[in-house]
Write a protein that holds these residues in place. Sequence first.
Motif, PDB file in Angstrom:
ATOM      1  N   SER B 356       0.822  -1.206   0.000  1.00 46.53           N
ATOM      2  CA  SER B 356       0.000   0.000   0.000  1.00 46.53           C
ATOM      3  C   SER B 356       0.856   1.257   0.000  1.00 46.53           C
ATOM      4  CB  SER B 356      -0.943  -0.002   1.196  1.00 46.53           C
ATOM      5  OG  SER B 356      -0.187  -0.116   2.359  1.00 46.53           O
ATOM      6  N   SER B 357       2.166   1.115   0.024  1.00 49.88           N
ATOM      7  CA  SER B 357       3.029   2.277  -0.174  1.00 49.88           C
ATOM      8  C   SER B 357       4.189   1.830  -1.053  1.00 49.88           C
ATOM      9  CB  SER B 357       3.539   2.810   1.159  1.00 49.88           C
ATOM     10  OG  SER B 357       4.436   1.897   1.734  1.00 49.88           O
ATOM     11  N   LEU B 358       4.848   2.806  -1.659  1.00 48.29           N
ATOM     12  CA  LEU B 358       5.961   2.446  -2.537  1.00 48.29           C
ATOM     13  C   LEU B 358       7.069   1.771  -1.745  1.00 48.29           C
ATOM     14  CD1 LEU B 358       6.152   5.499  -4.912  1.00 48.29           C
ATOM     15  CD2 LEU B 358       5.794   3.141  -5.567  1.00 48.29           C
ATOM     16  N   ASP B 359       7.268   2.246  -0.503  1.00 45.56           N
ATOM     17  CA  ASP B 359       8.305   1.664   0.342  1.00 45.56           C
ATOM     18  C   ASP B 359       8.010   0.201   0.660  1.00 45.56           C
ATOM     19  OD1 ASP B 359      10.529   3.086   0.924  1.00 45.56           O
ATOM     20  OD2 ASP B 359      10.083   3.263   3.069  1.00 45.56           O
ATOM     21  N   GLU B 360       6.739  -0.050   1.001  1.00 47.84           N
ATOM     22  CA  GLU B 360       6.350  -1.423   1.337  1.00 47.84           C
ATOM     23  C   GLU B 360       6.537  -2.345   0.137  1.00 47.84           C
ATOM     24  OE1 GLU B 360       2.326  -1.921   2.609  1.00 47.84           O
ATOM     25  OE2 GLU B 360       2.552  -4.094   2.783  1.00 47.84           O
ATOM     26  N   ALA B 361       6.065  -1.895  -1.022  1.00 48.43           N
ATOM     27  CA  ALA B 361       6.152  -2.731  -2.223  1.00 48.43           C
ATOM     28  C   ALA B 361       7.613  -2.994  -2.587  1.00 48.43           C
ATOM     29  CB  ALA B 361       5.440  -2.047  -3.381  1.00 48.43           C
ATOM     30  N   ARG B 362       8.446  -1.971  -2.419  1.00 47.10           N
ATOM     31  CA  ARG B 362       9.865  -2.112  -2.763  1.00 47.10           C
ATOM     32  C   ARG B 362      10.550  -3.107  -1.811  1.00 47.10           C
ATOM     33  NH1 ARG B 362      14.355   1.086  -1.611  1.00 47.10           N
ATOM     34  NH2 ARG B 362      13.119   2.143  -0.020  1.00 47.10           N
ATOM     35  N   THR B 363      10.228  -2.995  -0.513  1.00 47.74           N
ATOM     36  CA  THR B 363      10.811  -3.912   0.468  1.00 47.74           C
ATOM     37  C   THR B 363      10.368  -5.342   0.210  1.00 47.74           C
ATOM     38  OG1 THR B 363      10.585  -2.108   2.026  1.00 47.74           O
ATOM     39  CG2 THR B 363      11.190  -4.236   2.926  1.00 47.74           C
ATOM     40  N   ARG B 364       9.068  -5.500  -0.051  1.00 47.44           N
ATOM     41  CA  ARG B 364       8.551  -6.852  -0.291  1.00 47.44           C
ATOM     42  C   ARG B 364       9.159  -7.466  -1.539  1.00 47.44           C
ATOM     43  NH1 ARG B 364       4.128  -8.619   2.574  1.00 47.44           N
ATOM     44  NH2 ARG B 364       3.137  -7.077   3.917  1.00 47.44           N
ATOM     45  N   ALA B 365       9.379  -6.619  -2.561  1.00 49.12           N
ATOM     46  CA  ALA B 365       9.989  -7.127  -3.793  1.00 49.12           C
ATOM     47  C   ALA B 365      11.417  -7.593  -3.517  1.00 49.12           C
ATOM     48  CB  ALA B 365       9.978  -6.041  -4.853  1.00 49.12           C
ATOM     49  N   ALA B 366      12.149  -6.822  -2.693  1.00 49.53           N
ATOM     50  CA  ALA B 366      13.528  -7.222  -2.359  1.00 49.53           C
ATOM     51  C   ALA B 366      13.529  -8.520  -1.564  1.00 49.53           C
ATOM     52  CB  ALA B 366      14.204  -6.113  -1.573  1.00 49.53           C
ATOM     53  N   VAL B 367      12.560  -8.653  -0.631  1.00 51.82           N
ATOM     54  CA  VAL B 367      12.462  -9.886   0.167  1.00 51.82           C
ATOM     55  C   VAL B 367      12.183 -11.079  -0.747  1.00 51.82           C
ATOM     56  CG1 VAL B 367      11.037 -11.082   1.858  1.00 51.82           C
ATOM     57  CG2 VAL B 367      11.810  -8.774   2.318  1.00 51.82           C
ATOM     58  N   ALA B 368      11.260 -10.883  -1.709  1.00 50.60           N
ATOM     59  CA  ALA B 368      10.929 -11.976  -2.637  1.00 50.60           C
ATOM     60  C   ALA B 368      12.145 -12.367  -3.468  1.00 50.60           C
ATOM     61  CB  ALA B 368       9.781 -11.551  -3.543  1.00 50.60           C
ATOM     62  N   ALA B 369      12.918 -11.355  -3.905  1.00 52.79           N
ATOM     63  CA  ALA B 369      14.107 -11.645  -4.707  1.00 52.79           C
ATOM     64  C   ALA B 369      15.133 -12.426  -3.892  1.00 52.79           C
ATOM     65  CB  ALA B 369      14.715 -10.339  -5.209  1.00 52.79           C
ATOM     66  N   LEU B 370      15.340 -12.006  -2.635  1.00 54.13           N
ATOM     67  CA  LEU B 370      16.311 -12.702  -1.780  1.00 54.13           C
ATOM     68  C   LEU B 370      15.868 -14.130  -1.502  1.00 54.13           C
ATOM     69  CD1 LEU B 370      17.337 -10.021   0.824  1.00 54.13           C
ATOM     70  CD2 LEU B 370      18.809 -11.146  -0.808  1.00 54.13           C
ATOM     71  N   LYS B 371      14.559 -14.296  -1.262  1.00 56.27           N
ATOM     72  CA  LYS B 371      14.068 -15.651  -0.991  1.00 56.27           C
ATOM     73  C   LYS B 371      14.240 -16.537  -2.200  1.00 56.27           C
ATOM     74  CE  LYS B 371      10.703 -14.845   2.600  1.00 56.27           C
ATOM     75  NZ  LYS B 371       9.284 -14.911   2.952  1.00 56.27           N
ATOM     76  N   SER B 372      13.979 -15.989  -3.398  1.00 56.28           N
ATOM     77  CA  SER B 372      14.119 -16.853  -4.573  1.00 56.28           C
ATOM     78  C   SER B 372      15.589 -17.154  -4.848  1.00 56.28           C
ATOM     79  CB  SER B 372      13.420 -16.263  -5.793  1.00 56.28           C
ATOM     80  OG  SER B 372      13.917 -14.994  -6.057  1.00 56.28           O
ATOM     81  N   TRP B 373      16.488 -16.332  -4.354  1.00 54.97           N
ATOM     82  CA  TRP B 373      17.919 -16.682  -4.451  1.00 54.97           C
ATOM     83  C   TRP B 373      18.240 -17.816  -3.489  1.00 54.97           C
ATOM     84  CZ3 TRP B 373      22.472 -16.237  -6.908  1.00 54.97           C
ATOM     85  CH2 TRP B 373      23.631 -16.562  -6.202  1.00 54.97           C
TER      86      TRP B 373
END
Lengths: 211, 407
Positions: B356-373
């Motif tokens: 619901s905020s750009l910060d939240e979406a950006r953080t979640r995207a980074a978390v998803a990228a790290l998890k998929s690594w």
Amino acid sequence: MNSLLPAPAMNSASSRFYKLCATVLNTASKRHQSTYRRTRKRLNIKPDPAFLPSKTEAHDHIIYNPPPSMPNIYHTPTIFLPKDDKRRLLQQQQSQPQLAAGTSTGVSSNKAKMPPPVRQPYTKKYHLKEGDLEEMRRLRTEDPDTWSANKLAKKFDCSVLFVSIATDGIATRKKLQQELVTEVVKSNWGTKRRLAREDRAIRREKWYSDA
Amino acid sequence: MKAVRLLRWSGSVLSPRTRPEFFPIRQSIHLIQCRTQATAAATIDHIEEASDLSPSQPAYIPEDVLTRLPSPPIEASRTSAKLAALHARLSLPSRLPIETLARTLVDQTADHNPKFNNSSFSVLGNDLLAYYTSEYIICQYPRLPLAVVFAAMYAYCGPKALATITREWGVQPAAAPGGEVDPGFLQFMRLPPEPQPERLGPELVSTQSAMVASPNNPNIVEKRRRSISNRTVYDDEFGEPKSSGIEQSIDLSQGVTMEKASANFVRAVIGAVYLHAGRAASKQFYKDHFMSRQLNMASLFQFRTPTKDLSKLCAREGFQPPIARILSETGRLSRHPVFVVGVFSGKEKLGEGAGSSLDEARTRAAVAALKSWYLYSPLDWKLPSDTEEANAKQWVPQMVDQGDVVV
């Protein structure tokens, strides 16, 4: 293959459906209706062509129209796969025909427009010398109230994070003062505000674990 | 050399188990016979005595003798319907004697004699369980950070998981241990009914410094930096400090929790299967009962600075620096905006997140990228223990990762 690709956003099935619903159900200017019959009749809308029996397929077939969802994190991106993984070749083969189909030539596919960045990407300058850092520390020591981290960052054209690293441990009195002010402000909060703030912090913690 | 073929439910190969403390006071032939298992240890008289008894009619043991015993006599296990049902329900190998299964159900708090309790089996079973589980986790996800490996180990074979498995196997606890109890019940001395605060398991394994009891004196709590590499060397398989011997001796006299007794029982069963039926059977047993359990590895992660971690990772691996890009958005000026942000390295999308905020979406995207690594899994991973058998395939070395990102 083309039928599987999603339609452009403007003409997607869902957007058309919602527009139709909005026009059908807009009863603001209409007189009072005593039964639900007319609404029900108007809501009996012809389904999207994607769900109707295909004209090209003679027999029963599978309709592939999945709802939008987040990508699965167990599907490793191609760049993260090791060099000798078989999936790397497979995913590259899969992605190439799509690019060719989306654009007319291969050259333009390389220059395909990327989505806009959240923040403008920048390159680090590394322009500050040792003398600048000493000047920064001197200003912070002499008058920490005037020379806040923000002001120093603007003056020396660097990030606030860099200023905080460079002037670490200089203005401890100001830090303590700020903590005291925060404590006083928090003590004036009522139950509702405190709960809302705590809930927000809990939700924020979830950003770092969910995906 | 002639191979020894074990018989079905081969009780005859068990070592003689006798209770020395009962010999001087009990002249009764019943007791010696009922607590003596192997023909090797019994005298000829006893064998004759035993052959007189028909198999349908078990030896009669008087009640006062039974109540003096700390755990059920071995003869009782042959007539227990519960035990036979448990043996069949777990589809245990037929080489595992029912007497041994009965012994795995006796905790060391019920019977202090190590010849009659499951302590030796559970030590072996614990080692096997830790070995099989760790190789299963690490071969499946070679890039997993060690903190997550510890958490996954705890989720697969921690005491809580083993207690759940005991319940699922349908093993019930006896109210109190004793000789007159049906040997199909799990027997242990319960803790006195006072509130015992359970120690919380490492659901989220922190890498920060923590208060640790010093190994010399458990009463002195010292502050020591517990790094992850420190844990691998000094701590147990779950990354927790090892319990000292003093603590265990106190437990023995007081009693144990049901959770601990159940965990020891499950470990003992694995140890017993290994001893009686061999390596292949114990591996199969592990596959059937532990590898079949599902664990969502992605739920075990907790990052602190995901965006920083991701840019460090990209720098380490030689990828282009990650850039967050807005894939789609709705209601930016409304009360409930939704942003979908993707993290890109060059043209490759690494992860995607919504918020619901750009910060939240950006953080979640980074978390998803790290998890998929970290959750990369090779296509054809093989376990080292699978190559131990005679007709196994050639061992192919597994992928070994550089390790997790340190910021």
